[in-house]
Scaffold this motif. Structure first.
Motif, PDB file in Angstrom:
ATOM      1  N   ALA A 151       0.774 -10.216   0.011  1.00 44.92           N
ATOM      2  CA  ALA A 151       1.009 -11.104  -1.136  1.00 44.92           C
ATOM      3  C   ALA A 151       0.127 -10.738  -2.326  1.00 44.92           C
ATOM      4  O   ALA A 151      -0.397 -11.607  -3.021  1.00 44.92           O
ATOM      5  N   GLY A 152      -0.047  -9.450  -2.544  1.00 43.21           N
ATOM      6  CA  GLY A 152      -0.823  -8.988  -3.685  1.00 43.21           C
ATOM      7  C   GLY A 152      -2.327  -9.029  -3.512  1.00 43.21           C
ATOM      8  O   GLY A 152      -3.075  -8.659  -4.425  1.00 43.21           O
ATOM      9  N   GLU A 153      -2.794  -9.470  -2.343  1.00 48.81           N
ATOM     10  CA  GLU A 153      -4.238  -9.571  -2.097  1.00 48.81           C
ATOM     11  C   GLU A 153      -4.766  -8.285  -1.454  1.00 48.81           C
ATOM     12  O   GLU A 153      -4.008  -7.415  -1.036  1.00 48.81           O
ATOM     13  N   ILE A 154      -6.084  -8.190  -1.376  1.00 48.74           N
ATOM     14  CA  ILE A 154      -6.756  -7.066  -0.721  1.00 48.74           C
ATOM     15  C   ILE A 154      -7.292  -7.548   0.617  1.00 48.74           C
ATOM     16  O   ILE A 154      -8.013  -8.544   0.672  1.00 48.74           O
ATOM     17  N   GLU A 155      -6.930  -6.854   1.687  1.00 49.92           N
ATOM     18  CA  GLU A 155      -7.384  -7.256   3.014  1.00 49.92           C
ATOM     19  C   GLU A 155      -7.794  -6.027   3.823  1.00 49.92           C
ATOM     20  O   GLU A 155      -7.407  -4.904   3.496  1.00 49.92           O
ATOM     21  N   GLU A 182     -11.887   0.504   9.932  1.00 47.73           N
ATOM     22  CA  GLU A 182     -11.383  -0.520   9.029  1.00 47.73           C
ATOM     23  C   GLU A 182     -11.565  -0.081   7.584  1.00 47.73           C
ATOM     24  O   GLU A 182     -12.529   0.613   7.261  1.00 47.73           O
ATOM     25  N   VAL A 183     -10.641  -0.511   6.731  1.00 49.61           N
ATOM     26  CA  VAL A 183     -10.748  -0.196   5.308  1.00 49.61           C
ATOM     27  C   VAL A 183      -9.944  -1.231   4.523  1.00 49.61           C
ATOM     28  O   VAL A 183      -8.948  -1.767   5.025  1.00 49.61           O
ATOM     29  N   HIS A 184     -10.398  -1.548   3.326  1.00 47.16           N
ATOM     30  CA  HIS A 184      -9.663  -2.486   2.485  1.00 47.16           C
ATOM     31  C   HIS A 184      -8.429  -1.814   1.892  1.00 47.16           C
ATOM     32  O   HIS A 184      -8.492  -0.675   1.429  1.00 47.16           O
ATOM     33  N   MET A 185      -7.323  -2.541   1.895  1.00 45.93           N
ATOM     34  CA  MET A 185      -6.076  -2.060   1.302  1.00 45.93           C
ATOM     35  C   MET A 185      -5.356  -3.202   0.598  1.00 45.93           C
ATOM     36  O   MET A 185      -5.624  -4.379   0.861  1.00 45.93           O
ATOM     37  N   ALA A 186      -4.415  -2.812  -0.259  1.00 46.73           N
ATOM     38  CA  ALA A 186      -3.496  -3.765  -0.886  1.00 46.73           C
ATOM     39  C   ALA A 186      -2.098  -3.220  -0.611  1.00 46.73           C
ATOM     40  O   ALA A 186      -1.577  -2.410  -1.369  1.00 46.73           O
ATOM     41  N   SER A 187      -1.514  -3.631   0.510  1.00 50.15           N
ATOM     42  CA  SER A 187      -0.313  -2.975   1.041  1.00 50.15           C
ATOM     43  C   SER A 187       1.008  -3.654   0.701  1.00 50.15           C
ATOM     44  O   SER A 187       2.032  -3.325   1.293  1.00 50.15           O
ATOM     45  N   SER A 188       1.011  -4.584  -0.238  1.00 52.99           N
ATOM     46  CA  SER A 188       2.238  -5.320  -0.543  1.00 52.99           C
ATOM     47  C   SER A 188       3.372  -4.399  -1.005  1.00 52.99           C
ATOM     48  O   SER A 188       4.523  -4.548  -0.583  1.00 52.99           O
ATOM     49  N   LYS A 189       3.068  -3.432  -1.870  1.00 57.51           N
ATOM     50  CA  LYS A 189       4.112  -2.524  -2.371  1.00 57.51           C
ATOM     51  C   LYS A 189       4.601  -1.593  -1.276  1.00 57.51           C
ATOM     52  O   LYS A 189       5.794  -1.271  -1.202  1.00 57.51           O
ATOM     53  N   LEU A 190       3.697  -1.144  -0.420  1.00 50.92           N
ATOM     54  CA  LEU A 190       4.093  -0.288   0.699  1.00 50.92           C
ATOM     55  C   LEU A 190       4.972  -1.077   1.659  1.00 50.92           C
ATOM     56  O   LEU A 190       6.006  -0.576   2.133  1.00 50.92           O
ATOM     57  N   TYR A 191       4.595  -2.314   1.947  1.00 46.91           N
ATOM     58  CA  TYR A 191       5.397  -3.177   2.824  1.00 46.91           C
ATOM     59  C   TYR A 191       6.791  -3.382   2.240  1.00 46.91           C
ATOM     60  O   TYR A 191       7.800  -3.290   2.950  1.00 46.91           O
ATOM     61  N   ALA A 192       6.872  -3.659   0.943  1.00 42.13           N
ATOM     62  CA  ALA A 192       8.163  -3.900   0.282  1.00 42.13           C
ATOM     63  C   ALA A 192       9.041  -2.650   0.345  1.00 42.13           C
ATOM     64  O   ALA A 192      10.263  -2.748   0.551  1.00 42.13           O
ATOM     65  N   ALA A 193       8.430  -1.467   0.198  1.00 45.53           N
ATOM     66  CA  ALA A 193       9.195  -0.223   0.259  1.00 45.53           C
ATOM     67  C   ALA A 193       9.781  -0.007   1.651  1.00 45.53           C
ATOM     68  O   ALA A 193      10.954   0.366   1.795  1.00 45.53           O
ATOM     69  N   ILE A 194       8.989  -0.268   2.682  1.00 49.51           N
ATOM     70  CA  ILE A 194       9.467  -0.095   4.060  1.00 49.51           C
ATOM     71  C   ILE A 194      10.550  -1.123   4.377  1.00 49.51           C
ATOM     72  O   ILE A 194      11.561  -0.804   5.022  1.00 49.51           O
TER      73      ILE A 194
END
Length: 201
Positions: A151-155, A182-194
């Motif tokens: 949801a646009g956040e960094i986790e 572990e590493v911080h990511m912002a995966s919303s765009k990657l999730y949406a693409a998949i």
């Protein structure tokens, strides 16, 4: 008096300009942990319904675009109080209250799979490659990671680096283990693409 006031205004104006400039610079500095992986990898996507999503040229292009979009700015991270962008070993506190690295053995690595709200990505190389984690060099030819909508956040995201022949070869090395990272990511765009790739099957 006027000179003092004018000097004060110049100093304040300079400080404001410096802050604005810093914000602009930090706002355009990207952080994309996937881009820290060695080049020339292939990627497979698993879902709860597919062990491996079928991929064509269009879906590969969408995936690559999603990987490119799997980033956040340093300013965004600072605003969320996320100050560490490095790969770090996942840890837990033992009975003595001391930190220990988490260990995943052969069966646990093999059992990693997609969930109802997360896709499983597996990055593969034709020969072993290396990265540094907290000053240590680790060798691998596979990386597994779950991708979910943030949801646009960094986790924090867990990445598991391992050698495939250790868990898929014969005989299987039952004592082989790795320390997940572990590493911080912002995966919303990657999730949406998949998700778009899956929906267009």
């Amino acid at each position: 008096m006027k000179k003092t006031l004018k000097l004060s205004m110049i100093i304040v104006g300079s400080l404001v300009a410096a802050i604005v400039l810093c914000a602009i610079i930090l706002g355009v500095i990207p952080v994309n942990p996937i881009k820290r992986l060695p080049a020339d990898y292939s990627v497979t996507i698993a879902t709860t319904g597919y062990q491996q999503l079928p991929m064509n040229d269009d879906s590969k292009a969408k995936l690559n675009k999603g990987i490119d979009g799997n980033k956040f700015s340093v300013l965004h991270a600072l605003l969320e109080y996320k100050y560490n962008y490095r790969f770090t070993f996942k840890t837990f506190k033992n009975e003595d209250g001391k930190k220990e690295r988490v260990k995943y053995y052969n069966k646990e690595i093999s059992a990693m799979a997609a969930t109802n709200n997360a896709y499983m990505l597996t990055f593969s190389w034709s020969a072993p490659v290396t990265v540094k984690v907290q000053g240590e060099t680790i060798e691998f030819d596979r990386v597994k990671m779950l991708v979910r909508d943030m949801a646009g956040e960094i986790e924090k995201v867990e990445m598991v680096f391992y050698l495939n022949d250790k868990i898929g070869g014969e005989p299987i090395d039952e004592y082989y283990f790795v320390n997940p990272v572990e590493v911080h990511m912002a995966s919303s765009k990657l999730y949406a693409a998949i998700k778009e790739i899956e929906e267009n099957l």
